[in-house]
Structure formats: C-alpha cells, structure tokens
Motif scaffolding. Structure first.
Motif, PDB file in Angstrom:
ATOM      1  N   HIS A   1     -40.386  25.674   9.707  1.00 57.48           N
ATOM      2  CA  HIS A   1     -40.563  27.126   9.814  1.00 57.48           C
ATOM      3  C   HIS A   1     -41.590  27.613   8.769  1.00 57.48           C
ATOM      4  O   HIS A   1     -42.736  27.207   8.820  1.00 57.48           O
ATOM      5  CB  HIS A   1     -39.218  27.828   9.647  1.00 57.48           C
ATOM      6  CG  HIS A   1     -38.279  27.654  10.802  1.00 57.48           C
ATOM      7  ND1 HIS A   1     -37.877  26.426  11.266  1.00 57.48           N
ATOM      8  CD2 HIS A   1     -37.643  28.555  11.592  1.00 57.48           C
ATOM      9  CE1 HIS A   1     -37.065  26.566  12.296  1.00 57.48           C
ATOM     10  NE2 HIS A   1     -36.904  27.873  12.517  1.00 57.48           N
ATOM     11  N   VAL A   2     -41.141  28.453   7.850  1.00 53.18           N
ATOM     12  CA  VAL A   2     -42.083  29.084   6.910  1.00 53.18           C
ATOM     13  C   VAL A   2     -42.015  28.386   5.545  1.00 53.18           C
ATOM     14  O   VAL A   2     -40.923  28.143   5.010  1.00 53.18           O
ATOM     15  CB  VAL A   2     -41.777  30.590   6.763  1.00 53.18           C
ATOM     16  CG1 VAL A   2     -42.754  31.234   5.800  1.00 53.18           C
ATOM     17  CG2 VAL A   2     -41.853  31.270   8.136  1.00 53.18           C
ATOM     18  N   GLY A   3     -43.189  28.090   5.000  1.00 47.79           N
ATOM     19  CA  GLY A   3     -43.282  27.413   3.702  1.00 47.79           C
ATOM     20  C   GLY A   3     -43.541  28.400   2.577  1.00 47.79           C
ATOM     21  O   GLY A   3     -43.446  29.627   2.764  1.00 47.79           O
TER      22      GLY A   3
ATOM     23  N   VAL B   1     -36.660  39.294   6.568  1.00 45.68           N
ATOM     24  CA  VAL B   1     -37.798  38.466   6.971  1.00 45.68           C
ATOM     25  C   VAL B   1     -37.330  37.296   7.849  1.00 45.68           C
ATOM     26  O   VAL B   1     -36.515  36.482   7.412  1.00 45.68           O
ATOM     27  CB  VAL B   1     -38.506  37.936   5.709  1.00 45.68           C
ATOM     28  CG1 VAL B   1     -39.605  36.948   6.076  1.00 45.68           C
ATOM     29  CG2 VAL B   1     -39.071  39.099   4.901  1.00 45.68           C
ATOM     30  N   GLY B   2     -37.840  37.227   9.068  1.00 46.19           N
ATOM     31  CA  GLY B   2     -37.330  36.253  10.035  1.00 46.19           C
ATOM     32  C   GLY B   2     -35.964  36.710  10.494  1.00 46.19           C
ATOM     33  O   GLY B   2     -34.983  35.967  10.475  1.00 46.19           O
ATOM     34  N   ALA B   3     -35.919  37.963  10.929  1.00 44.16           N
ATOM     35  CA  ALA B   3     -34.639  38.636  11.201  1.00 44.16           C
ATOM     36  C   ALA B   3     -33.857  37.975  12.332  1.00 44.16           C
ATOM     37  O   ALA B   3     -32.626  38.070  12.381  1.00 44.16           O
ATOM     38  CB  ALA B   3     -34.912  40.097  11.564  1.00 44.16           C
TER      39      ALA B   3
ATOM     40  N   GLU C   1     -42.733  42.826  15.259  1.00 43.20           N
ATOM     41  CA  GLU C   1     -43.060  41.480  15.746  1.00 43.20           C
ATOM     42  C   GLU C   1     -44.311  41.031  15.011  1.00 43.20           C
ATOM     43  O   GLU C   1     -45.401  41.559  15.238  1.00 43.20           O
ATOM     44  CB  GLU C   1     -43.299  41.545  17.256  1.00 43.20           C
ATOM     45  CG  GLU C   1     -43.448  40.191  17.910  1.00 43.20           C
ATOM     46  CD  GLU C   1     -43.770  40.347  19.391  1.00 43.20           C
ATOM     47  OE1 GLU C   1     -43.154  41.207  20.066  1.00 43.20           O
ATOM     48  OE2 GLU C   1     -44.656  39.607  19.853  1.00 43.20           O
ATOM     49  N   ALA C   2     -44.170  40.090  14.099  1.00 44.09           N
ATOM     50  CA  ALA C   2     -45.319  39.662  13.293  1.00 44.09           C
ATOM     51  C   ALA C   2     -45.024  38.319  12.640  1.00 44.09           C
ATOM     52  O   ALA C   2     -43.882  37.889  12.527  1.00 44.09           O
ATOM     53  CB  ALA C   2     -45.614  40.701  12.205  1.00 44.09           C
ATOM     54  N   ASP C   3     -46.118  37.701  12.201  1.00 43.46           N
ATOM     55  CA  ASP C   3     -46.053  36.428  11.468  1.00 43.46           C
ATOM     56  C   ASP C   3     -45.958  36.751   9.976  1.00 43.46           C
ATOM     57  O   ASP C   3     -46.872  37.365   9.413  1.00 43.46           O
ATOM     58  CB  ASP C   3     -47.335  35.640  11.768  1.00 43.46           C
ATOM     59  CG  ASP C   3     -47.366  34.289  11.085  1.00 43.46           C
ATOM     60  OD1 ASP C   3     -46.579  34.059  10.139  1.00 43.46           O
ATOM     61  OD2 ASP C   3     -48.202  33.451  11.495  1.00 43.46           O
TER      62      ASP C   3
END
Ligand code: SAM
Length: 212
Positions: free
Chosen positions: A136-138, A67-69, A110-112
């Motif tokens: 970034h991501v929470g 995830v978030g590669a 490619e995605a959120d």
C-alpha cells in the motif's frame, strides 16, 4: 491476442502484494461490499479502534482527516468517542461508497495520499489505520501529509511492523527531525484471536507525533 485481467480474490495475501494504483482499485473494488463483515469482523481487526483511542488519549479533537479511510471503520470509532468532524480520503471509489452510506464523514475525497491534496482544509489531526502496510502506502505518504499540514497538527498513523522495517520508516523519522515533535510509538496487535493463525500475531506500530 486477447489478454484478460481478472480482479484478484480479496485476501490479506493479495492486499499485501498490491503493486500500484490499478491493483489497489481492482482489489478494493472487489472487496468493498464484504470488507466489514467478511474481513474486519471475521478476523477481529482492531486497528481502527486502537487508532481512535490513541487519538483520544492525546486529547485529539476535530476536524480530523482519516487517510485511507476505506469503508469508514475509523470514523465509526471516532463517532463513538464523540470526536469530529472527520473527513476521509481514499483512492478507491468503491470503498468510499460504502463509507459514505454510513454518514459518519463530513466530506469524502477520492485521491492518492502520496500526492498533495488540492484544496484540502487544514486539520487538527490526521489519522490512518491499515493504509501504511505492505503493498500500500510507504514513507512517502507521511512526507506528503506533513507537507500539507498546518503546524501543531496531531498525527496518529498505523504502520504494519513488517512494512516499517522493509520500507524504511525508521530512516524517514530520522530525516523528519526538526519537522515533527513529541514522537512516541505504541505497538498493537492488528487482529484478535478470531484471526487466521497465519496473521494472528501481526503487529502495527502507531506513530504518534505533531508537526512543527
Ligand atoms: C486495509 S484498507 C484500510 C481501510 C480503513 N482505514 C480500515 O482500517 O479499515 C487500505 C485502504 O487504503 C487505500 N489506499 C491504498 N493506497 C492508497 C493511496 N495511495 N491513496 C489513498 N488511499 C489508498 C485503499 O483503497 C484501502 O481503502
């Protein structure tokens, strides 16, 4: 009036200050080609290897979702440990382009990751390095991943320790009681001694758990 928006110069400071999708696309678009050498190698960036080793230690096997590669540093470590196949998901097409050239992923998406991943297969494991960090991501990213995960999916997720405190990851883990099991933590140094003094002692907390 003409307004001019310029991509930020890639740096940890700029990365930690991102605010939303367009910032992520701009910064990582500018950083993709130099990320591995100008950042990961120069700063002695250790999370990808630590995440892969933690996944191996709990007996983790493929298929795995990274995830978030980014540029593919986690999959490179997974390959060394003979764990695969690995799929990767990231918001930045530029980072994914660098990852794809390494041919270490089965599939790149490619995605959120804060949204449901449509059509994603189920995975034995879900791992993440450096994506749950400031700017970034929470915690909402973990909720979204859990919602799409099959029972018994093994997670190893790195969270920047400062982000863990400020973004409320402890509260999320409390809320997830009943949805996750076998939760353990491992605190690791993000960088080795090559890192700039300002960030040399930064810590990431690995969240290791299984979905119920
Ligand atoms: C610091 S890099 C980490 C990359 C790689 N995992 C590593 O450890 O080298 C963070 C990555 O998260 C991605 N990212 C940030 N927000 C995201 C989101 N909402 N959904 C998917 N990827 C995201 C960025 O595009 C970037 O590639």
């Amino acid at each position: 009036m003409v307004m001019c928006f310029m991509a930020q110069t890639p740096s940890l400071k700029a990365a930690h200050a991102l605010q939303g999708r367009n910032d992520v696309l701009d910064l990582y678009g500018a950083w993709a080609d130099t990320y591995d050498t100008g950042f990961a190698m120069d700063q002695g960036y250790q999370i990808p290897r630590e995440v892969a080793l933690a996944y191996q230690e709990i007996g983790g096997q493929g298929p795995v979702l990274d995830v978030g590669a980014g540029t593919g540093l986690v999959a490179e470590e997974m390959v060394k440990l003979d764990i695969g196949p690995v799929d990767g998901v990231d918001l930045s097409p530029d980072m994914l382009r660098v990852a794809e050239a390494k041919a270490v992923y089965r599939r790149l998406i490619e995605a959120d990751v804060t949204k449901a991943l449509p059509g994603a297969p189920t995975y034995t494991g879900i791992v993440s390095s450096g994506t749950f960090t400031l700017g970034h991501v929470g915690p909402e990213g973990i909720t979204a991943l859990l919602d799409g995960a099959a029972p018994d999916t093994q997670f190893v997720i790195s969270v920047n320790a400062r982000h863990y405190e400020s973004a409320g990851f402890a509260a999320l883990l409390d809320d997830l009681k009943g949805q996750i099991t076998d939760l353990t933590f491992k605190d690791i140094k993000i960088y080795d001694d090559r890192c700039d003094p300002e960030y040399r002692d930064e810590v990431a907390r690995l969240l290791i758990f299984r979905s119920v």
